[in-house]
Write an enzyme that holds these catalytic residues in place. Structure first.
Site, PDB file in Angstrom:
ATOM      1  N   ARG A   1       0.853  -1.194   0.000  1.00  0.00           N
ATOM      2  CA  ARG A   1       0.000   0.000   0.000  1.00  0.00           C
ATOM      3  C   ARG A   1       0.882   1.235   0.000  1.00  0.00           C
ATOM      4  O   ARG A   1       2.096   1.151   0.160  1.00  0.00           O
ATOM      5  CB  ARG A   1      -1.033   0.005   1.137  1.00  0.00           C
ATOM      6  CG  ARG A   1      -0.624  -0.498   2.474  1.00  0.00           C
ATOM      7  CD  ARG A   1       0.428   0.300   3.210  1.00  0.00           C
ATOM      8  NE  ARG A   1       0.097   1.716   3.330  1.00  0.00           N
ATOM      9  CZ  ARG A   1       0.955   2.670   3.594  1.00  0.00           C
ATOM     10  NH1 ARG A   1       2.253   2.369   3.773  1.00  0.00           N
ATOM     11  NH2 ARG A   1       0.604   3.926   3.699  1.00  0.00           N
ATOM     12  N   GLY A   2       0.237   2.409  -0.193  1.00  0.00           N
ATOM     13  CA  GLY A   2       0.997   3.647  -0.374  1.00  0.00           C
ATOM     14  C   GLY A   2       1.120   3.882  -1.871  1.00  0.00           C
ATOM     15  O   GLY A   2       1.455   2.956  -2.620  1.00  0.00           O
TER      16      GLY A   2
ATOM     17  N   GLN B   1      -2.288   2.985   9.772  1.00  0.00           N
ATOM     18  CA  GLN B   1      -0.965   3.041   9.142  1.00  0.00           C
ATOM     19  C   GLN B   1       0.009   3.891   9.951  1.00  0.00           C
ATOM     20  O   GLN B   1       1.213   3.639   9.947  1.00  0.00           O
ATOM     21  CB  GLN B   1      -1.082   3.616   7.720  1.00  0.00           C
ATOM     22  CG  GLN B   1      -1.805   2.722   6.732  1.00  0.00           C
ATOM     23  CD  GLN B   1      -3.273   3.057   6.648  1.00  0.00           C
ATOM     24  OE1 GLN B   1      -3.875   3.462   7.626  1.00  0.00           O
ATOM     25  NE2 GLN B   1      -3.867   2.883   5.487  1.00  0.00           N
TER      26      GLN B   1
ATOM     27  N   ASP C   1      -2.104  10.860  -2.659  1.00  0.00           N
ATOM     28  CA  ASP C   1      -2.432   9.751  -3.568  1.00  0.00           C
ATOM     29  C   ASP C   1      -2.778  10.229  -4.964  1.00  0.00           C
ATOM     30  O   ASP C   1      -2.613   9.501  -5.938  1.00  0.00           O
ATOM     31  CB  ASP C   1      -3.588   8.935  -2.993  1.00  0.00           C
ATOM     32  CG  ASP C   1      -3.112   8.160  -1.771  1.00  0.00           C
ATOM     33  OD1 ASP C   1      -3.104   8.749  -0.678  1.00  0.00           O
ATOM     34  OD2 ASP C   1      -2.693   6.996  -1.941  1.00  0.00           O
TER      35      ASP C   1
ATOM     36  N   ASN D   1      -5.501  12.441  -0.006  1.00  0.00           N
ATOM     37  CA  ASN D   1      -4.619  11.626   0.845  1.00  0.00           C
ATOM     38  C   ASN D   1      -5.509  10.869   1.822  1.00  0.00           C
ATOM     39  O   ASN D   1      -6.749  10.998   1.786  1.00  0.00           O
ATOM     40  CB  ASN D   1      -3.593  12.519   1.561  1.00  0.00           C
ATOM     41  CG  ASN D   1      -2.494  11.703   2.237  1.00  0.00           C
ATOM     42  OD1 ASN D   1      -1.909  10.807   1.633  1.00  0.00           O
ATOM     43  ND2 ASN D   1      -2.215  11.980   3.502  1.00  0.00           N
ATOM     44  N   LYS D   2      -4.911  10.089   2.660  1.00  0.00           N
ATOM     45  CA  LYS D   2      -5.633   9.234   3.605  1.00  0.00           C
ATOM     46  C   LYS D   2      -6.723   9.993   4.353  1.00  0.00           C
ATOM     47  O   LYS D   2      -6.536  11.134   4.770  1.00  0.00           O
ATOM     48  CB  LYS D   2      -4.623   8.636   4.592  1.00  0.00           C
ATOM     49  CG  LYS D   2      -5.162   7.703   5.646  1.00  0.00           C
ATOM     50  CD  LYS D   2      -6.030   6.594   5.112  1.00  0.00           C
ATOM     51  CE  LYS D   2      -5.407   5.788   4.025  1.00  0.00           C
ATOM     52  NZ  LYS D   2      -6.394   4.941   3.283  1.00  0.00           N
TER      53      LYS D   2
HETATM   54  O1  MRU Z   1      -4.582   3.328   1.970  1.00  0.00           O
HETATM   55  P1  MRU Z   1      -3.105   3.564   1.899  1.00  0.00           P
HETATM   56  O2  MRU Z   1      -2.360   3.088   3.090  1.00  0.00           O
HETATM   57  O3  MRU Z   1      -2.524   3.042   0.597  1.00  0.00           O
HETATM   58  O4  MRU Z   1      -2.960   5.139   1.858  1.00  0.00           O
HETATM   59  C1  MRU Z   1      -1.693   5.700   1.797  1.00  0.00           C
HETATM   60  C2  MRU Z   1      -1.682   7.176   1.884  1.00  0.00           C
HETATM   61  O5  MRU Z   1      -2.694   7.824   1.951  1.00  0.00           O
HETATM   62  C3  MRU Z   1      -0.335   7.823   1.754  1.00  0.00           C
HETATM   63  O6  MRU Z   1      -0.284   8.983   2.514  1.00  0.00           O
HETATM   64  C4  MRU Z   1      -0.080   8.154   0.292  1.00  0.00           C
HETATM   65  O7  MRU Z   1      -0.273   7.031  -0.511  1.00  0.00           O
HETATM   66  C5  MRU Z   1       1.285   8.688   0.069  1.00  0.00           C
HETATM   67  S1  MRU Z   1       2.504   7.444   0.250  1.00  0.00           S
HETATM   68  C6  MRU Z   1       4.020   8.094  -0.136  1.00  0.00           C
END
Ligand code: MRU
Length: 345
Positions: free
Chosen positions: A52-53, A199, A240, A250-251
């Protein structure tokens, strides 16, 4: 944490190979790598967040196209078979643009090549490994530019995990933290827990404490409290998908942090590579927000934490409007949201 790639293509005999990745669903209980060797397993690894990320799932997508090509080697319609499997992997998560960005780069190789199927697989592997290595270099540049906005002895608030684990290595927001720490070991980090998948608690504290960086875990509802107390100097988070006007997905919960930061005059930065900017969309209103399984909210470690018949909605991301963003830290420098379009000039 020493730079060990979060995800990498491992070559095996002949053209064969696997995508080797850290299983992020197990951290902090266990540090284990898994080998993904089919397109179906890759779809599931992205969907269930083994990987993920945004940048990390981009690389997973690039590896997925190699697997698609290996699975289609003997098909009479090799190219269309690969593209259809690539589209399947692309449908695993909708919000992070890096996934479709990397898959598109691989599909271009398939479409534009007149080589044999085997040679096309070789080209896909070469390109995926290039993307892996570039990701680390890009993050180091983001870190270097970003460290300039971190005051001496600052406490940095971050949300979710935009670290080495969310990328191939080093991280974006945590790349800024790492670079700042190399220059000033007195900086501190406050990490939001980041419900529902935690996370921040599971991954960000894992990474930073291993690097010896002074890290304090707080729950998502606490950040405004600490800003009011003057205990947060700057916010740095990842993204994202970023629209051309700077609106940044973003998250989930990032938007709330940005509002609190604006109210308390705390600078709020996004750290992300150019590949996270979606030049095809003008504003964040066009960003598709992933809706995830309700169980992520209703259960903790497989145990229900609420009434059985309660309504639940679980968006994975939110969009922070550009008006709340002080700057967007990229590998090309720091842009004010209104100047972000210049990165494409
Ligand atoms: O749902 P996730 O854990 O994939 O979400 C990740 C995020 O929101 C991160 O902040 C984003 O992907 C940037 S990672 C460098």
């Amino acid at each position: 944490m020493k730079i060990e790639k979060t995800i990498e293509w491992i070559k095996q005999d002949n053209l064969k190979g696997v995508s080797r990745m850290i299983d992020q669903t197990l951290i902090p209980y266990e540090y284990k790598k898994v080998d993904i060797d089919t397109t179906e397993k890759m779809y599931n690894a992205i969907k269930t967040m083994i990987v993920r990320g945004a940048p990390a799932i981009g690389i997973a997508g690039a590896h997925g196209v190699i697997l698609a090509a290996l699975e289609s080697l003997n098909c009479s319609d090799f190219k269309s078979e690969v593209i259809s499997k690539a589209n399947y992997i692309n449908s695993s998560r909708p919000t992070a643009v890096n996934l479709s960005w990397a898959i598109k780069k691989q599909i271009e190789i398939v479409e534009n090549s007149n080589e044999t199927n085997e040679k096309i697989v070789e080209l896909l592997i070469e390109n995926a490994i290039k993307l892996e290595n570039e990701d680390i270099e890009i993050n180091k540049k983001i870190g270097e530019f970003g460290s300039a906005v971190i005051p001496k002895g600052a406490t940095i608030l971050t949300h979710c995990n935009a670290g080495a684990l969310a990328t191939v290595g080093y991280g974006t927001a945590l790349g800024v933290v790492r670079s700042a720490y190399e220059k000033d070991s007195t900086i501190k980090v406050f990490a939001d827990e980041t419900r529902p998948r935690q996370q921040g608690a599971r991954l960000t504290t894992y990474e930073l404490t291993r690097d010896g960086i002074d890290t304090t875990l707080i729950t998502d509802g606490m950040s405004a409290y600490f800003m009011k107390k003057g205990m947060i100097d700057v916010v740095v988070v990842g993204a994202d998908r970023i629209a051309l006007n700077g609106d940044s997905a973003n998250k989930i919960g990032t938007y709330m942090v940005a509002i609190a930061a604006k109210y308390h005059n705390v600078p709020f930065y996004i750290a992300a590579p150019k590949s996270t900017i979606d030049s095809s969309i003008k504003t964040g209103d066009e960003i598709v927000i992933e809706l995830r399984d309700k169980k992520e909210v209703t259960e903790i470690n497989g145990k229900s934490i609420c009434a059985n018949d309660v309504n639940v909605i679980n968006p994975g991301f939110d969009v922070t409007p550009s008006s709340l963003i002080t700057g967007i830290i990229t590998e090309y420098g720091i842009f004010k949201p209104e100047d972000l379009y210049k990165i494409f000039e």
